[in-house]
Motif scaffolding. Structure first.
Motif, mmCIF file in Angstrom:
data_model
loop_
_atom_site.group_PDB
_atom_site.id
_atom_site.type_symbol
_atom_site.label_atom_id
_atom_site.label_comp_id
_atom_site.label_asym_id
_atom_site.label_seq_id
_atom_site.Cartn_x
_atom_site.Cartn_y
_atom_site.Cartn_z
ATOM 1 N N LEU A 22 37.716 -36.106 35.505
ATOM 2 C CA LEU A 22 37.295 -34.746 35.850
ATOM 3 C C LEU A 22 37.149 -34.483 37.330
ATOM 4 O O LEU A 22 37.250 -33.348 37.773
ATOM 5 C CB LEU A 22 35.948 -34.454 35.176
ATOM 6 N N SER B 198 33.027 -26.927 32.160
ATOM 7 C CA SER B 198 31.845 -27.550 32.769
ATOM 8 C C SER B 198 32.115 -27.984 34.209
ATOM 9 O O SER B 198 31.196 -28.389 34.918
ATOM 10 C CB SER B 198 31.397 -28.761 31.953
ATOM 11 N N ASN B 199 33.351 -27.914 34.626
ATOM 12 C CA ASN B 199 33.690 -28.291 36.006
ATOM 13 C C ASN B 199 34.696 -27.298 36.583
ATOM 14 O O ASN B 199 35.808 -27.659 36.943
ATOM 15 C CB ASN B 199 34.272 -29.708 36.031
ATOM 16 N N GLU C 207 28.247 -25.191 42.879
ATOM 17 C CA GLU C 207 27.790 -26.554 43.086
ATOM 18 C C GLU C 207 28.767 -27.350 43.947
ATOM 19 O O GLU C 207 28.402 -28.074 44.836
ATOM 20 C CB GLU C 207 27.691 -27.228 41.722
ATOM 21 N N ARG D 22 28.591 -38.016 36.879
ATOM 22 C CA ARG D 22 27.912 -36.866 36.268
ATOM 23 C C ARG D 22 28.942 -35.863 35.748
ATOM 24 O O ARG D 22 28.819 -35.351 34.629
ATOM 25 C CB ARG D 22 26.988 -36.204 37.304
ATOM 26 N N GLY E 101 30.022 -34.503 31.951
ATOM 27 C CA GLY E 101 29.852 -33.076 31.676
ATOM 28 C C GLY E 101 28.413 -32.609 31.811
ATOM 29 O O GLY E 101 27.980 -31.692 31.111
ATOM 30 N N ARG F 140 25.081 -31.114 34.045
ATOM 31 C CA ARG F 140 24.677 -30.355 35.223
ATOM 32 C C ARG F 140 23.528 -31.084 35.908
ATOM 33 O O ARG F 140 22.873 -31.937 35.321
ATOM 34 C CB ARG F 140 24.227 -28.938 34.814
ATOM 35 N N ARG F 141 23.296 -30.711 37.144
ATOM 36 C CA ARG F 141 22.226 -31.394 37.892
ATOM 37 C C ARG F 141 20.849 -31.130 37.295
ATOM 38 O O ARG F 141 19.923 -31.903 37.526
ATOM 39 C CB ARG F 141 22.252 -30.941 39.352
#
Lengths: 96, 266
Positions: A26, A86-87, A93, B215, B219, B221-222
């Motif tokens: 990813l 999700s990315n 971010e 991370r 998948g 999140r922070r």
């Protein structure tokens, strides 16, 4: 379902493919250029090759030009975001 | 002296590309008995069918003084034969049927490739134990849980009954779902991961880059690490924290499901 970029027939007939598969490493977001037993990963954020091996210069320039052309590039972005929500490419971010 | 390739079976159009490996074809008991004394570690034996596998085992004079090399079987084998094969060969690469081994032309290319350790040639799936065993071009194997293949963001699920290996061992295909071999090796073969990351780590040393990559791989999140703030994780990932507390590392490792000392290796 993987995204398989429609590349010019000449390159396709030689065995070149440009893909985003359903399960990729990813980080960072990328498209894969495949030819026989080799893969070149090209970063979707900066158009830079992610690995020094295999040698980036072994990808035909005309194929690379086609991949980074606006129309192809935008479609690769769109597909990555759909396949890896999700990315996403434009996440806040990742800009930090 | 380079390693030899023996193909047990009759020469056929389907398998004629094995000639590119300078293969010696063994169709008769006599052929096999003459080849056995020459065999040594590193040699590859390719057996095209269950019939020829049994033929090979019958032709051997037991007990064998040494093992013959590695074995690649292009057919489904009976369970009862497997243990006998382990006494004859070092590594044994299996397949469920013809689909779960690379097509002959691609197989030959992988066996000749200088990166054959990073390319898959065959595999089997066991849905009961939810595991998949994959064999690489050097005939070593890796076991991967089926949970390693989550549905894509488009909702495509792997169809285990339609397993194929394609793209010269670089893609695992499960019906409409494709996974890159690179992603599988990166997650499940620490040697592969270390090798790939060696150069990158020189450029991006420290816990932060590894934490960020892992991370993302998971998948997460922070804000999904109970006990740690998203801001703290961001600071670690960006290298702003030079000394990370053991407690913090343990929380990260626990949530990510890896030993704490391995986070940097991702």
């Amino acid at each position: 379902m993987p995204f398989d970029l429609a590349i010019p027939a000449f390159f396709r007939s030689q065995g070149w493919k440009v893909k985003i598969r359903d399960r990729e490493r990813l980080e960072p977001p990328h498209a894969s250029i495949l030819f026989k037993d080799k893969t070149w990963r090209i970063g979707l954020r900066d158009k830079e090759f992610l690995d020094s091996s295999p040698r980036p210069k072994d990808v035909p320039k005309k194929l690379l030009d086609y991949v980074v052309d606006d129309e192809s590039w935008n479609e690769l972005h769109r597909q990555w975001n759909l396949m890896y929500p999700s990315n996403p490419l434009d996440s806040d971010e990742d800009e930090s | 002296m380079s390693n030899a390739t023996f193909v047990v079976g009759r020469k056929s159009r389907k398998h004629q590309r094995f000639s590119d490996l300078n293969a010696v074809w063994l169709a008769s008991t006599g052929d096999i008995r003459r080849a056995v004394p020459q065999a040594r570690k590193g040699d590859l034996w390719i057996v095209s069918s269950q019939h020829y596998m049994e033929h090979l085992l019958r032709a051997i004079d037991w007990p064998l003084p040494k093992r013959l090399g590695d074995l690649l079987v292009l057919d489904t084998l009976r369970y009862a034969i497997i243990e006998a094969l382990h006494s004859v060969f070092y590594h044994i690469a299996l397949t469920d049927d013809n689909r779960t081994v690379l097509p002959c032309e691609q197989l030959v290319a992988v066996l000749l490739s200088d990166k054959k350790r990073d390319l898959f040639i065959s595999g089997v799936i066991d849905e009961t134990s939810e595991t998949m065993t994959l064999w690489r071009g050097d005939r070593t194997s890796i076991v991967v849980p089926l949970s390693a293949f989550p549905p894509s963001g488009l909702g495509v699920h792997p169809d285990w009954s339609r397993f194929e290996i394609t793209d010269f061992g670089q893609t695992l295909q499960f019906g409409d779902y494709q996974a890159s071999s690179d992603a599988v090796l990166y997650e499940f073969d620490i040697e592969y991961r270390r090798r790939l990351n060696h150069a990158r780590r020189n450029k991006e040393k420290g816990l932060g880059p590894g934490l960020r990559r892992l991370r993302k791989q998971r998948g997460l999140r922070r804000d999904q690490f109970p006990g740690l703030s998203a801001k703290t994780i961001a600071r670690i990932e960006q290298g702003e924290v030079t000394r990370v507390q053991t407690r913090t590392i343990n929380i990260l490792a626990g949530k990510l499901g890896v030993p704490s000392e391995e986070i940097e290796s991702y």
